[in-house]
Design a protein around this motif. Structure first.
Motif, short mmCIF file in Angstrom:
data_model
loop_
_atom_site.label_atom_id
_atom_site.label_comp_id
_atom_site.label_asym_id
_atom_site.label_seq_id
_atom_site.Cartn_x
_atom_site.Cartn_y
_atom_site.Cartn_z
N CYS A 1 0.83 -1.22 0.00
CA CYS A 1 0.00 0.00 0.00
C CYS A 1 0.86 1.26 0.00
CB CYS A 1 -0.93 0.00 1.21
SG CYS A 1 -2.26 -1.22 1.11
N THR A 2 1.97 1.23 0.73
CA THR A 2 2.87 2.39 0.76
C THR A 2 3.49 2.62 -0.61
OG1 THR A 2 3.38 2.03 3.10
CG2 THR A 2 4.93 3.37 1.84
N PHE A 3 3.91 1.55 -1.26
CA PHE A 3 4.52 1.68 -2.60
C PHE A 3 3.51 2.29 -3.58
CE2 PHE A 3 5.77 0.42 -6.81
CZ PHE A 3 7.15 0.50 -6.81
N LEU A 4 2.30 1.76 -3.58
CA LEU A 4 1.28 2.26 -4.50
C LEU A 4 0.90 3.70 -4.17
CD1 LEU A 4 -1.05 -0.88 -4.76
CD2 LEU A 4 0.60 -0.06 -6.45
N GLY A 5 0.75 3.99 -2.88
CA GLY A 5 0.41 5.35 -2.48
C GLY A 5 1.47 6.35 -2.89
N SER A 6 2.75 6.00 -2.71
CA SER A 6 3.83 6.90 -3.07
C SER A 6 3.89 7.12 -4.58
CB SER A 6 5.17 6.34 -2.57
OG SER A 6 6.24 7.21 -2.87
N ALA A 7 3.69 6.05 -5.34
CA ALA A 7 3.70 6.17 -6.80
C ALA A 7 2.58 7.09 -7.28
CB ALA A 7 3.58 4.79 -7.44
N ILE A 8 1.40 6.93 -6.70
CA ILE A 8 0.27 7.79 -7.08
C ILE A 8 0.54 9.24 -6.67
CG2 ILE A 8 -2.18 8.27 -6.63
CD1 ILE A 8 -2.51 5.21 -6.23
N GLY A 9 1.13 9.43 -5.48
CA GLY A 9 1.45 10.77 -5.03
C GLY A 9 2.46 11.46 -5.93
N ALA A 10 3.47 10.71 -6.39
CA ALA A 10 4.49 11.28 -7.27
C ALA A 10 3.89 11.71 -8.60
CB ALA A 10 5.61 10.26 -7.51
N GLU A 11 2.85 11.04 -9.05
CA GLU A 11 2.14 11.45 -10.26
C GLU A 11 1.23 12.64 -9.98
OE1 GLU A 11 2.23 10.51 -13.37
OE2 GLU A 11 3.68 8.87 -13.21
N ALA A 12 0.54 12.60 -8.84
CA ALA A 12 -0.44 13.64 -8.52
C ALA A 12 0.19 15.01 -8.31
CB ALA A 12 -1.24 13.24 -7.29
N VAL A 13 1.44 15.03 -7.84
CA VAL A 13 2.08 16.31 -7.53
C VAL A 13 2.21 17.20 -8.77
CG1 VAL A 13 4.47 15.58 -7.91
CG2 VAL A 13 3.96 17.34 -6.20
N GLN A 14 2.12 16.60 -9.94
CA GLN A 14 2.23 17.37 -11.18
C GLN A 14 1.00 18.21 -11.47
OE1 GLN A 14 4.39 14.98 -14.47
NE2 GLN A 14 3.31 13.45 -13.27
N VAL A 15 -0.14 17.79 -10.91
CA VAL A 15 -1.40 18.45 -11.30
C VAL A 15 -2.17 19.03 -10.13
CG1 VAL A 15 -1.68 17.04 -13.37
CG2 VAL A 15 -2.59 16.20 -11.21
N VAL A 16 -1.76 18.76 -8.88
CA VAL A 16 -2.50 19.21 -7.70
C VAL A 16 -1.69 20.25 -6.95
CG1 VAL A 16 -3.59 18.49 -5.54
CG2 VAL A 16 -3.63 16.97 -7.52
N SER A 17 -2.35 21.29 -6.46
CA SER A 17 -1.68 22.36 -5.73
C SER A 17 -1.18 21.88 -4.38
CB SER A 17 -2.64 23.53 -5.52
OG SER A 17 -2.07 24.51 -4.67
N LEU A 18 0.00 22.39 -3.97
CA LEU A 18 0.58 22.06 -2.68
C LEU A 18 0.15 23.01 -1.56
CD1 LEU A 18 4.31 21.32 -3.65
CD2 LEU A 18 2.64 19.65 -2.87
N ASN A 19 -0.65 24.01 -1.89
CA ASN A 19 -0.91 25.09 -0.94
C ASN A 19 -1.51 24.60 0.37
OD1 ASN A 19 0.07 26.94 -2.74
ND2 ASN A 19 -1.92 27.45 -3.60
N ILE A 20 -2.49 23.69 0.29
CA ILE A 20 -3.15 23.23 1.51
C ILE A 20 -2.17 22.45 2.38
CG2 ILE A 20 -4.98 21.74 2.42
CD1 ILE A 20 -6.65 22.42 -0.01
N LEU A 21 -1.41 21.55 1.75
CA LEU A 21 -0.45 20.75 2.52
C LEU A 21 0.62 21.60 3.18
CD1 LEU A 21 0.28 17.50 0.47
CD2 LEU A 21 -0.66 17.66 2.75
N THR A 22 1.13 22.59 2.45
CA THR A 22 2.20 23.40 3.02
C THR A 22 1.72 24.20 4.22
OG1 THR A 22 1.71 25.14 1.40
CG2 THR A 22 3.50 23.62 0.88
N SER A 23 0.43 24.45 4.30
CA SER A 23 -0.12 25.17 5.45
C SER A 23 -0.37 24.24 6.63
CB SER A 23 -1.43 25.86 5.06
OG SER A 23 -1.21 26.80 4.03
N LEU A 24 -0.79 23.00 6.35
CA LEU A 24 -1.19 22.09 7.42
C LEU A 24 -0.04 21.29 8.02
CD1 LEU A 24 -4.55 20.62 6.04
CD2 LEU A 24 -4.24 22.39 7.76
N ILE A 25 0.94 20.93 7.22
CA ILE A 25 1.99 20.02 7.68
C ILE A 25 2.80 20.58 8.85
CG2 ILE A 25 4.15 18.90 7.02
CD1 ILE A 25 1.58 17.42 6.25
#
Length: 259
Positions: A82-106
């Motif tokens: 699950c971690t491998f699949l989640g990371s692979a999907i995240g690496a693809e998603a970062v190209q099209v999704v804004s980081l603004n919410i995460l950078t505020s919450l993390i």
């Protein structure tokens, strides 16, 4: 950029220290990413090269913990997948999704993790019935945190460690060992994506990988020999350091404008 022997030697030293810290508490990227940027790499090259070198460090620590019997891969196979699949999907998603919410919450989440281990973590760090089944933990925590690591990354080790302690009811040493296995898994998935994109600077990454491997081996040994006496303070300090770094990146100019 010109890659000199002096630059490689300095990056080797930084990676060794970062690998040692990362094996015990996470947060080694606080040292390696700025060092790579200072060496002249672009932000995307720095992130990709950092994944390359950190994969060796997380492998070194994971292998040490497995040989010492702190981790069973057979027991963790669901979380690994699950971690491998989640990371692979995240690496693809970062190209099209804004980081603004995460950078505020993390940063807020990292501060909460530090406070948990500072104030309440010791009392709750005890064996007991896990709050989630293995399958549920693998999907929710492995997949979710893996996605976050591929998508953004800072504080992944701290988040995994907190989940293993608070939800899985593992000791901090056991949680740290399991965290490194999943760290390596998510690093590897993201690294494959970066390699396909042709981003890592191999000469630098492989030199740093040697340093990270050696440092992580020593850090993993310290986890077992020193236990929570060293790990807990480092988790707290590295979580706070990562939170402050992210907050400074987001709001540093505003603070400077006040003076």
């Amino acid at each position: 950029m010109e890659i000199t022997f002096e630059i490689l030697l300095a990056l080797f030293a930084v990676a060794s220290v970062a690998g040692f810290i990362d094996a015990m508490a996470g947060g080694g990227g606080l040292l390696t990413v700025p060092a790579l940027l200072a060496a002249g790499l672009s932000p995307t090259q720095a992130l990709a090269t950092n994944k390359l070198q950190s994969s060796f460090g997380s492998f070194s620590a994971s292998f040490y913990f497995i040989r010492r019997g702190l981790v069973s891969l057979a027991a963790m196979w669901r979380a690994i997948v699950c971690t491998f699949l989640g990371s692979a999907i995240g690496a693809e998603a970062v190209q099209v999704v804004s980081l603004n919410i995460l950078t505020s919450l993390i940063p807020l989440l990292l501060i909460a993790i530090a406070l948990y281990f500072l104030i309440g973590g010791k009392a709750k760090e005890q064996r007991g019935e896990p709050k989630l089944s293995d399958a549920a933990f693998a999907f929710a925590i492995g997949g979710g945190v893996g996605f976050y690591d591929g998508f953004f990354g800072p504080g992944t080790g701290s988040i995994f460690t907190l989940c293993f302690v608070a939800i899985g009811h593992f000791s901090l040493v056991e949680a740290t060992a399991r965290t490194k296995v999943l760290n390596f898994t998510s690093n590897l998935a993201a690294l494959l994506f970066f390699i396909l994109a042709g981003l890592p600077v191999w000469e630098i990454g492989l030199v740093m990988a040697v340093g990270g491997f050696l440092g992580a081996r020593l850090g993993a040994k310290m986890v077992i020999t020193k236990g929570t006496r060293w790990v807990r303070p480092l988790v707290i300090m590295m979580s706070m350091a990562m939170a402050l770094k992210l907050l400074w990146q987001q709001h540093g100019q505003w603070w400077l404008s006040l003076f």
